[in-house]
Design a protein around this motif. Structure first.
Motif, PDB file in Angstrom:
ATOM      1  N   ASP A 130      10.246  -2.734  -8.370  1.00 27.07           N
ATOM      2  CA  ASP A 130      11.159  -3.163  -7.468  1.00 27.07           C
ATOM      3  C   ASP A 130      10.612  -3.321  -6.215  1.00 27.07           C
ATOM      4  OD1 ASP A 130      12.503  -3.806  -9.663  1.00 27.07           O
ATOM      5  OD2 ASP A 130      14.195  -2.179  -9.369  1.00 27.07           O
ATOM      6  N   GLU A 131      10.036  -2.208  -5.720  1.00 32.72           N
ATOM      7  CA  GLU A 131       9.501  -2.129  -4.370  1.00 32.72           C
ATOM      8  C   GLU A 131       8.359  -2.949  -4.064  1.00 32.72           C
ATOM      9  OE1 GLU A 131      10.974  -0.132  -1.904  1.00 32.72           O
ATOM     10  OE2 GLU A 131      12.516   0.395  -3.271  1.00 32.72           O
ATOM     11  N   LEU A 132       7.515  -3.361  -5.218  1.00 33.17           N
ATOM     12  CA  LEU A 132       6.526  -4.295  -5.002  1.00 33.17           C
ATOM     13  C   LEU A 132       6.877  -5.828  -5.284  1.00 33.17           C
ATOM     14  CD1 LEU A 132       4.138  -2.154  -7.121  1.00 33.17           C
ATOM     15  CD2 LEU A 132       4.007  -2.522  -4.611  1.00 33.17           C
ATOM     16  N   LEU A 133       7.774  -5.937  -5.601  1.00 29.45           N
ATOM     17  CA  LEU A 133       8.443  -7.291  -6.179  1.00 29.45           C
ATOM     18  C   LEU A 133       8.275  -8.273  -4.907  1.00 29.45           C
ATOM     19  CD1 LEU A 133       8.805  -9.208  -8.496  1.00 29.45           C
ATOM     20  CD2 LEU A 133      11.229  -8.852  -8.091  1.00 29.45           C
ATOM     21  N   PHE A 134       9.157  -8.269  -3.881  1.00 29.38           N
ATOM     22  CA  PHE A 134       9.251  -8.915  -2.969  1.00 29.38           C
ATOM     23  C   PHE A 134       8.038  -8.948  -2.002  1.00 29.38           C
ATOM     24  CE2 PHE A 134      10.318 -10.124   1.480  1.00 29.38           C
ATOM     25  CZ  PHE A 134      11.147 -11.619   1.021  1.00 29.38           C
ATOM     26  N   PRO A 135       7.445  -7.893  -1.566  1.00 34.46           N
ATOM     27  CA  PRO A 135       5.851  -7.925  -0.910  1.00 34.46           C
ATOM     28  C   PRO A 135       4.900  -8.853  -1.613  1.00 34.46           C
ATOM     29  CG  PRO A 135       6.805  -5.799  -0.766  1.00 34.46           C
ATOM     30  CD  PRO A 135       7.807  -6.523  -1.854  1.00 34.46           C
ATOM     31  N   LEU A 136       4.734  -8.671  -2.984  1.00 33.19           N
ATOM     32  CA  LEU A 136       3.752  -9.373  -3.673  1.00 33.19           C
ATOM     33  C   LEU A 136       4.089 -10.773  -3.673  1.00 33.19           C
ATOM     34  CD1 LEU A 136       3.156  -7.159  -6.825  1.00 33.19           C
ATOM     35  CD2 LEU A 136       1.773  -7.629  -4.960  1.00 33.19           C
ATOM     36  N   ILE A 137       5.364 -11.194  -3.936  1.00 26.64           N
ATOM     37  CA  ILE A 137       5.906 -12.625  -3.960  1.00 26.64           C
ATOM     38  C   ILE A 137       5.440 -13.211  -2.440  1.00 26.64           C
ATOM     39  CG2 ILE A 137       7.869 -14.522  -3.700  1.00 26.64           C
ATOM     40  CD1 ILE A 137       9.252 -12.595  -5.745  1.00 26.64           C
ATOM     41  N   THR A 138       5.598 -12.670  -1.202  1.00 31.01           N
ATOM     42  CA  THR A 138       5.254 -13.000  -0.057  1.00 31.01           C
ATOM     43  C   THR A 138       3.949 -13.236   0.287  1.00 31.01           C
ATOM     44  OG1 THR A 138       7.417 -11.739   0.666  1.00 31.01           O
ATOM     45  CG2 THR A 138       5.988 -12.462   2.402  1.00 31.01           C
ATOM     46  N   VAL A 139       3.194 -12.168  -0.012  1.00 30.55           N
ATOM     47  CA  VAL A 139       1.522 -12.254   0.252  1.00 30.55           C
ATOM     48  C   VAL A 139       1.070 -13.534  -0.650  1.00 30.55           C
ATOM     49  CG1 VAL A 139      -0.497 -11.095   0.013  1.00 30.55           C
ATOM     50  CG2 VAL A 139       1.812  -9.872   1.025  1.00 30.55           C
ATOM     51  N   GLY A 140       1.633 -13.579  -1.798  1.00 24.85           N
ATOM     52  CA  GLY A 140       1.169 -14.694  -2.694  1.00 24.85           C
ATOM     53  C   GLY A 140       1.290 -16.055  -2.285  1.00 24.85           C
ATOM     54  N   ILE A 141       2.730 -16.221  -1.743  1.00 26.49           N
ATOM     55  CA  ILE A 141       3.102 -17.550  -0.973  1.00 26.49           C
ATOM     56  C   ILE A 141       2.153 -17.861   0.055  1.00 26.49           C
ATOM     57  CG2 ILE A 141       4.730 -18.848   0.199  1.00 26.49           C
ATOM     58  CD1 ILE A 141       6.834 -17.502  -1.846  1.00 26.49           C
ATOM     59  N   TYR A 142       2.009 -16.839   0.967  1.00 21.76           N
ATOM     60  CA  TYR A 142       1.099 -16.945   2.285  1.00 21.76           C
ATOM     61  C   TYR A 142      -0.402 -17.401   1.985  1.00 21.76           C
ATOM     62  CZ  TYR A 142       4.741 -15.073   5.278  1.00 21.76           C
ATOM     63  OH  TYR A 142       5.987 -15.109   6.000  1.00 21.76           O
ATOM     64  N   ILE A 143      -0.918 -16.752   0.997  1.00 23.16           N
ATOM     65  CA  ILE A 143      -2.427 -16.926   0.705  1.00 23.16           C
ATOM     66  C   ILE A 143      -2.576 -18.110  -0.026  1.00 23.16           C
ATOM     67  CG2 ILE A 143      -4.125 -16.007  -0.623  1.00 23.16           C
ATOM     68  CD1 ILE A 143      -3.303 -13.418  -0.244  1.00 23.16           C
ATOM     69  N   ALA A 144      -1.551 -18.573  -0.829  1.00 22.81           N
ATOM     70  CA  ALA A 144      -1.809 -19.887  -1.484  1.00 22.81           C
ATOM     71  C   ALA A 144      -1.619 -21.084  -0.323  1.00 22.81           C
ATOM     72  CB  ALA A 144      -0.435 -19.963  -2.696  1.00 22.81           C
ATOM     73  N   TYR A 145      -0.463 -20.858   0.330  1.00 19.25           N
ATOM     74  CA  TYR A 145      -0.354 -21.936   1.464  1.00 19.25           C
ATOM     75  C   TYR A 145      -1.569 -21.996   2.396  1.00 19.25           C
ATOM     76  CZ  TYR A 145       2.758 -24.858   4.333  1.00 19.25           C
ATOM     77  OH  TYR A 145       3.391 -25.906   4.762  1.00 19.25           O
ATOM     78  N   ILE A 146      -2.105 -21.093   2.702  1.00 16.59           N
ATOM     79  CA  ILE A 146      -3.129 -20.927   3.724  1.00 16.59           C
ATOM     80  C   ILE A 146      -4.529 -21.637   2.962  1.00 16.59           C
ATOM     81  CG2 ILE A 146      -5.058 -19.461   4.812  1.00 16.59           C
ATOM     82  CD1 ILE A 146      -2.806 -17.750   5.669  1.00 16.59           C
ATOM     83  N   LEU A 147      -4.797 -21.201   1.687  1.00 17.29           N
ATOM     84  CA  LEU A 147      -5.859 -21.613   1.206  1.00 17.29           C
ATOM     85  C   LEU A 147      -5.774 -23.253   0.682  1.00 17.29           C
ATOM     86  CD1 LEU A 147      -6.638 -18.752  -1.607  1.00 17.29           C
ATOM     87  CD2 LEU A 147      -7.793 -19.448   0.501  1.00 17.29           C
ATOM     88  N   ILE A 148      -4.636 -23.593   0.245  1.00 20.54           N
ATOM     89  CA  ILE A 148      -4.617 -25.079  -0.104  1.00 20.54           C
ATOM     90  C   ILE A 148      -4.505 -25.904   1.138  1.00 20.54           C
ATOM     91  CG2 ILE A 148      -2.639 -26.800  -0.987  1.00 20.54           C
ATOM     92  CD1 ILE A 148      -1.821 -24.486  -2.914  1.00 20.54           C
ATOM     93  N   ALA A 149      -3.606 -25.559   2.144  1.00 19.00           N
ATOM     94  CA  ALA A 149      -3.774 -26.144   3.385  1.00 19.00           C
ATOM     95  C   ALA A 149      -5.271 -26.515   3.944  1.00 19.00           C
ATOM     96  CB  ALA A 149      -2.698 -25.590   4.475  1.00 19.00           C
ATOM     97  N   ASN A 150      -5.997 -25.319   3.870  1.00 20.24           N
ATOM     98  CA  ASN A 150      -7.325 -25.361   4.659  1.00 20.24           C
ATOM     99  C   ASN A 150      -8.135 -26.065   3.602  1.00 20.24           C
ATOM    100  OD1 ASN A 150      -7.627 -23.654   7.364  1.00 20.24           O
ATOM    101  ND2 ASN A 150      -6.060 -22.698   6.081  1.00 20.24           N
ATOM    102  N   SER A 162       0.686  -1.181  -0.016  1.00 23.85           N
ATOM    103  CA  SER A 162      -0.034  -0.009   0.161  1.00 23.85           C
ATOM    104  C   SER A 162       0.899   1.337   0.092  1.00 23.85           C
ATOM    105  CB  SER A 162      -1.251   0.029   1.170  1.00 23.85           C
ATOM    106  OG  SER A 162      -0.196   0.178   2.483  1.00 23.85           O
ATOM    107  N   GLN A 163       1.986   1.209   0.717  1.00 24.13           N
ATOM    108  CA  GLN A 163       2.715   2.314   0.772  1.00 24.13           C
ATOM    109  C   GLN A 163       3.489   2.646  -0.451  1.00 24.13           C
ATOM    110  OE1 GLN A 163       1.622   3.876   3.514  1.00 24.13           O
ATOM    111  NE2 GLN A 163       4.018   4.199   4.237  1.00 24.13           N
ATOM    112  N   ALA A 164       3.883   1.608  -1.280  1.00 19.95           N
ATOM    113  CA  ALA A 164       4.652   1.660  -2.496  1.00 19.95           C
ATOM    114  C   ALA A 164       3.449   2.110  -3.608  1.00 19.95           C
ATOM    115  CB  ALA A 164       5.165   0.343  -2.944  1.00 19.95           C
ATOM    116  N   LEU A 165       2.544   1.859  -3.371  1.00 17.66           N
ATOM    117  CA  LEU A 165       1.180   2.079  -4.395  1.00 17.66           C
ATOM    118  C   LEU A 165       0.966   3.772  -4.166  1.00 17.66           C
ATOM    119  CD1 LEU A 165      -0.980  -0.721  -4.716  1.00 17.66           C
ATOM    120  CD2 LEU A 165       0.746  -0.030  -6.461  1.00 17.66           C
ATOM    121  N   SER A 166       0.923   4.053  -2.850  1.00 18.30           N
ATOM    122  CA  SER A 166       0.715   5.376  -2.441  1.00 18.30           C
ATOM    123  C   SER A 166       1.659   6.609  -3.005  1.00 18.30           C
ATOM    124  CB  SER A 166       0.468   5.565  -1.100  1.00 18.30           C
ATOM    125  OG  SER A 166      -0.435   4.733  -0.618  1.00 18.30           O
ATOM    126  N   PHE A 167       3.150   6.094  -3.038  1.00 16.22           N
ATOM    127  CA  PHE A 167       4.064   6.953  -3.317  1.00 16.22           C
ATOM    128  C   PHE A 167       4.510   6.754  -4.534  1.00 16.22           C
ATOM    129  CE2 PHE A 167       4.437   6.750   1.320  1.00 16.22           C
ATOM    130  CZ  PHE A 167       4.555   8.122   1.817  1.00 16.22           C
TER     131      PHE A 167
END
Length: 399
Positions: A301-321, A291-296
């Motif tokens: 490059d500033e969005l790449l790692f956060p997007l990867i991280t959130v994507g992995i967490y959401i995928a892991y949570i959804l598949i496991a459940n 949200s900060q990167a999009l606001s400013f």
């Protein structure tokens, strides 16, 4: 020992071998591999926290460091816990093999093989996703170096790292090695997540297969008993006794399926509790960074790692459940089948056997983690809601 081909676990074995977590064949080379991977993950975490030694501690720096460091701590906990509990993984594999070996009916073997193939397809799909993702990420991050080698320019700006780090060396001069270190740690963590996660997926599908066999055996065998009771011929008493044995086997199989599904989760409940807490905290921080990167209006490059991280967490949570919800649904189907058939029309001996299924079905069967979290679609929704709540708090208090 287990039969890899029978259990359709060739891909799972390959993934676990890649990170040294396959419980068999633990040679000295594998021990060296474990030490190397541990060192890479731990040093990657340390060099993120050393940023506080050379930079002023601000709220922005805290969020940037902890959002990425928690992600690698997530990898480290998963990797170390599986290594420590390698005997548990080995026992679970052997338990699964014993359950498979006890099947004698061709139809039952066909069913369990079908569910084994389902687990194999999930594993193959996730491997293909990483095979496509990893080269793309590596090429994107190394693209400036390749362009500069082919077309040297004076104003060359390298991507020193995916996140904030402090190696106490010339960051610009050794940017390539720093990026290589962080990428190596990232790929080790991703392979660890896939290797361990797909193992759970395979276990879940085999558990579903056992519940499916129980359901089919109960409905089919009770119909046979009802037909025999109607005929009341002495010449078919031998077949009747055989059907009784099949029903007893179905009750035992249902019990084994529940025990197998619960045992693996219960032995890793502390690990799952830690992972859930870290996933919620890290995902919330990374959502705030996005949200900060999009606001400013920052670059990609500033969005790449956060997007990867959130994507992995959401995928892991959804598949496991989704997998745990599937196990619960299959168990409920067994109860529904046992209840809806005309169990009251059969002999008293058969009613007593069915009673075991009915009594167990009255209790809610769920994969509970330390009494704090129940794996299900509702549980996944609660986790995602908690993430968004923490993110909302951070966003509302931003400076």
């Amino acid at each position: 020992m287990i039969c890899i081909d029978c259990l359709h676990m060739n891909l799972n074995r390959m993934l676990l071998l890649a990170v040294g977590l396959w419980p068999y064949q633990q040679s000295k080379l594998v021990q060296f591999q474990l030490i190397l991977f541990f060192t890479i993950l731990i040093t990657c975490i340390i060099f993120q926290f050393t940023t506080f030694a050379t930079s002023k501690c601000t709220s922005s720096l805290l969020i940037n460091v902890f959002s990425s460091a928690l992600f690698y701590i997530y990898f480290l906990i998963l990797y170390s816990w599986f290594h420590i509990n390698m005997e548990v993984v080995k026992c679970s594999l052997e338990q699964l093999q014993n359950m498979y070996n006890e099947l004698t009916d061709k139809n039952e073997i066909t069913i369990i093989k079908k569910y084994g193939n389902y687990g194999k397809r999930y594993t193959a799909g996730l491997i293909l996703t990483v095979v496509f993702f990893a080269p793309s990420l590596g090429l994107y991050l190394h693209w400036p170096y390749l362009v500069n080698r082919l077309l040297p320019i004076n104003d060359f700006r390298s991507r020193s790292s995916l996140f904030v780090t402090e190696y106490f060396i010339d960051q610009e001069k050794y940017s390539y090695l720093i990026l290589f270190h962080t990428l190596t740690a990232l790929f080790i963590g991703i392979i660890t997540i896939i290797a361990t996660g797909t193992l759970f997926i395979v276990y879940a599908h085999y558990g579903c297969g056992m519940f499916r066999i129980t359901k089919i055996v109960c409905s089919y065998r009770i119909e046979q008993v009802m037909a025999i009771d109607t005929l009341q011929k002495k010449s078919i008493l031998r077949n009747k006794n055989l059907i009784y044995k099949k029903l007893i086997r179905a009750v035992d199989m249902h019990r084994e399926a529940m025990r197998f599904s619960e045992s693996f989760v219960s032995k890793f409940k502390v690990m799952f509790s830690c992972l859930i807490a870290i996933a919620v905290a890290s995902a919330s921080l990374n959502l705030f960074r996005i949200s900060q990167a999009l606001s400013f209006g920052n670059n990609v490059d500033e969005l790449l790692f956060p997007l990867i991280t959130v994507g992995i967490y959401i995928a892991y949570i959804l598949i496991a459940n989704i997998m745990t919800q599937k196990i619960m649904d299959y168990n409920n189907n067994v109860f529904d089948t046992a209840y809806n058939i005309q169990w009251y029309a059969v002999s008293l001996n058969v009613q007593k056997m069915i009673l075991f299924l009915l009594q167990r079905g009255t209790k809610v069967f769920s994969l509970n983690i330390a009494g704090l979290f129940v794996g299900s679609l509702e549980g996944a929704a609660k986790l995602l809601s908690t993430m968004m709540s923490f993110f909302t708090v951070l966003y509302s208090t931003r400076v």
